[in-house]
Design an enzyme around this catalytic site. Structure first.
Site, PDB file in Angstrom:
ATOM      1  CD  GLU A   1     -11.236   5.507 -77.305  1.00  0.00           C
ATOM      2  OE1 GLU A   1     -10.425   6.388 -76.825  1.00  0.00           O
ATOM      3  OE2 GLU A   1     -11.111   5.188 -78.624  1.00  0.00           O
TER       4      GLU A   1
ATOM      5  CB  THR B   1     -10.736  12.146 -97.854  1.00  0.00           C
ATOM      6  OG1 THR B   1      -8.560  12.591 -98.452  1.00  0.00           O
ATOM      7  CG2 THR B   1     -10.510  11.561 -96.231  1.00  0.00           C
ATOM      8  CB  CYS B   2     -15.802  13.077 -98.530  1.00  0.00           C
ATOM      9  SG  CYS B   2     -17.090  13.043 -98.555  1.00  0.00           S
TER      10      CYS B   2
ATOM     11  N   GLY C   1      -8.704   7.893 -85.521  1.00  0.00           N
ATOM     12  CA  GLY C   1      -8.209   9.903 -86.107  1.00  0.00           C
ATOM     13  C   GLY C   1      -7.528  10.374 -87.259  1.00  0.00           C
ATOM     14  NE  ARG C   2      -9.134  11.610 -92.898  1.00  0.00           N
ATOM     15  CZ  ARG C   2      -8.479  10.844 -93.227  1.00  0.00           C
ATOM     16  NH1 ARG C   2      -8.335   9.814 -93.480  1.00  0.00           N
ATOM     17  NH2 ARG C   2      -7.437  11.424 -94.322  1.00  0.00           N
TER      18      ARG C   2
ATOM     19  CG  HIS D   1     -48.509   6.808 -87.341  1.00  0.00           C
ATOM     20  ND1 HIS D   1     -47.712   6.023 -86.433  1.00  0.00           N
ATOM     21  CD2 HIS D   1     -49.799   5.414 -87.845  1.00  0.00           C
ATOM     22  CE1 HIS D   1     -48.122   5.358 -86.068  1.00  0.00           C
ATOM     23  NE2 HIS D   1     -49.192   4.991 -86.606  1.00  0.00           N
TER      24      HIS D   1
ATOM     25  CB  VAL E   1     -17.538   2.422 -83.418  1.00  0.00           C
ATOM     26  CG1 VAL E   1     -16.860   2.389 -82.275  1.00  0.00           C
ATOM     27  CG2 VAL E   1     -18.016   3.908 -84.380  1.00  0.00           C
TER      28      VAL E   1
END
Length: 486
Positions: free
Chosen positions: A206, A50-51, A270-271, A463, A189
């Site tokens: 939601e 899946t990934c 969700g899964r 920096h 999202v």
């Protein structure tokens, strides 16, 4: 070297048989082979799971395309005369697919170079230690279950037509004019962010009280503010009731009676664990609500005839459903199998013989939501820390990115929130802002190594980088703030 699998009546035997070729499965196979074990890796679809093909990689490619669209549309803010003529979804998919194809080719080459026996087909656990594929059995002294997950829906909510999951959303050949997204977690999202950048009107629904409800409350509220500013609508604390499709679109109705009309409904609730009809229960593997139950070392309690174990990794094991979690668990199991076979990847432990690997620490697994702005975290939330240690024993600090030069250059807002035990280590780090997912690696080290703010404050951060924000936040928490803009 692996033996050759034969007929179902006379299986070949490997040190390790892995069922599932996603992040958890292929990492277990590669690490075990690297340690000299014979390995069979079984996958019914494409190596990478899946990934690589339906999750992490293609969705993040879409999110990068969305970022490019935003930059093109808003270039004048930086003195660059750019404009956007629209989104060419065929071109977007060509870009996305080229990224996936390149990684897929590399992964296949890597598996082949390690002499892993790769088997394509639907595997079933027919007995402890035996996986059958198309009538051929592959026996392992140890077996790893790594069958991954699928896009869930709600009871009575059928997928089809204008009601889609992330699987269909990844191949959509056009930009919808409007979308209702059911679910305000990570998947919801992220797609809301992509479609808004592509020009769609988006409404999230939601059922819980906040977007990304698993995150620290400060991050949820900040993301909600950012989404309002971007024109992404959302309804919180209201549950889905029904959807009706027509030739023109969908009408989504909530339990409150509120309704929304749109071109599409994306179901992003969700899964679920992919464990059904794979022979797990018949072989004695314990399941709870579809998930495989394991001990802390990812053993299912089922042993093989050769004295090995049946293990489970990744999305089928209760916990965070993240590719990098499965990847780390796969390596851990491979090294555990090697140790059981007399091989220790870390050398012998003093006075105790072979050194067994340490289990993956769930508390230090980083979490990233790749919307705009990004959300990243590691460790515990403020609420969880107060549950664990008591409210009086917890100290927090938010460092605003307005004090960070690189964040100002990128024109991003957000903050870094630190959660620590009073007079103790940092136990949670929570970030929101463009590109902050790239900072969470240092956060994992800080939380994982139980660093005190003073330890990090003394380190020199380059920096100008966003990474400086972590140094400044820890300086402030250590009592010596400089560029503080709270």
């Amino acid at each position: 070297m692996p033996s050759t699998a034969t007929s179902a009546g006379n299986p070949g035997t490997f040190d390790l048989v892995v069922l599932g070729g996603g992040s958890g499965g292929y990492s277990a196979a590669l690490r075990a082979a690297q340690l000299g074990l014979s390995v069979a890796l079984i996958e019914e679809d494409k190596l990478g799971g899946t990934c690589l093909h339906n999750g992490c990689i293609p969705t993040k490619a879409l999110l990068h395309a969305a970022e490019v669209a935003d930059v093109a549309r808003e270039g004048s803010r930086f003195g660059v005369r750019t404009s956007s003529d629209g989104i060419d979804m065929a071109g977007v998919h060509a870009y996305k697919d080229s990224v996936v194809a390149g990684l897929y080719k590399g992964l296949r080459g890597l598996v082949a170079s390690r002499e892993v026996t790769f088997v394509t087909g639907h595997g079933t656990l027919v007995a402890p230690g035996v996986v059958e594929v198309d009538g051929v059995r592959y026996a392992g002294r140890h077996v790893v279950l790594a069958t991954g997950s699928y896009a869930r829906t709600l009871p009575g909510l059928e997928i089809g037509g204008r009601v889609i999951t992330s699987d269909q959303a990844l191949t959509l050949d056009h930009v919808p004019s409007s979308v209702v997204v059911l679910g305000g977690g990570v998947i919801g999202v992220e797609f809301a962010s992509v479609w808004r950048s592509f020009g769609a009107e988006v409404q999230i629904v939601e059922a819980l009280d906040h977007l990304v409800p698993a995150e620290d409350l400060a991050l949820s509220k900040a993301l909600e503010r950012a989404f309002r500013k971007r024109g992404i609508g959302f309804t919180l604390g209201d549950r889905f009731a029904e959807v009706k499709q027509s030739d023109d679109g969908v009408r989504v109705t909530l339990e409150s009676g509120k309704s929304f009309d749109a071109d599409l409904l994306l179901v992003a609730v969700g899964r679920g664990p992919r464990t059904a009809d794979l022979g797990f229960e018949a072989a004695g593997v314990p399941l709870r609500q579809g998930f495989v139950v394991t001990d802390e070392r990812l053993r299912t309690g089922v042993t093989t005839p050769d004295g090995g174990h049946v293990w489970a990794v990744g999305d089928i094991v209760p916990g965070l459903q993240l590719a990098h979690r499965g990847f780390a668990q796969g390596i851990f199991v491979a090294e555990s199998v090697a140790a059981a076979s007399g091989v220790s990847p870390d050398g012998p432990a003093p006075d105790t013989g072979l050194r067994e690997p340490m289990p993956v620490d769930e508390a230090t697994i980083p979490r990233i939501t790749y919307c705009e702005p990004e959300v990243a975290s590691v460790g515990v939330t403020q609420a969880r820390a107060e549950e664990l240690y008591g409210a009086d024993a917890v100290e927090t600090l938010e460092y605003n990115l307005a004090g960070n030069g690189k964040s100002r250059i990128l024109d991003t807002t957000g903050f870094a929130k630190l959660v620590r035990r009073k007079d103790g280590p940092v136990v949670g780090m929570h970030l929101i802002g463009s590109r902050v997912g790239e900072l969470i690696g240092e956060g994992q080290l800080i939380v994982g190594w139980e660093a005190f703010p003073e330890d990090v404050a003394s380190l020199v951060h380059a920096h100008p980088t966003q990474n400086e924000a972590l140094g400044e936040a820890h300086m402030a928490l250590a009592g010596k703030p400089l560029h503080a803009h709270n």
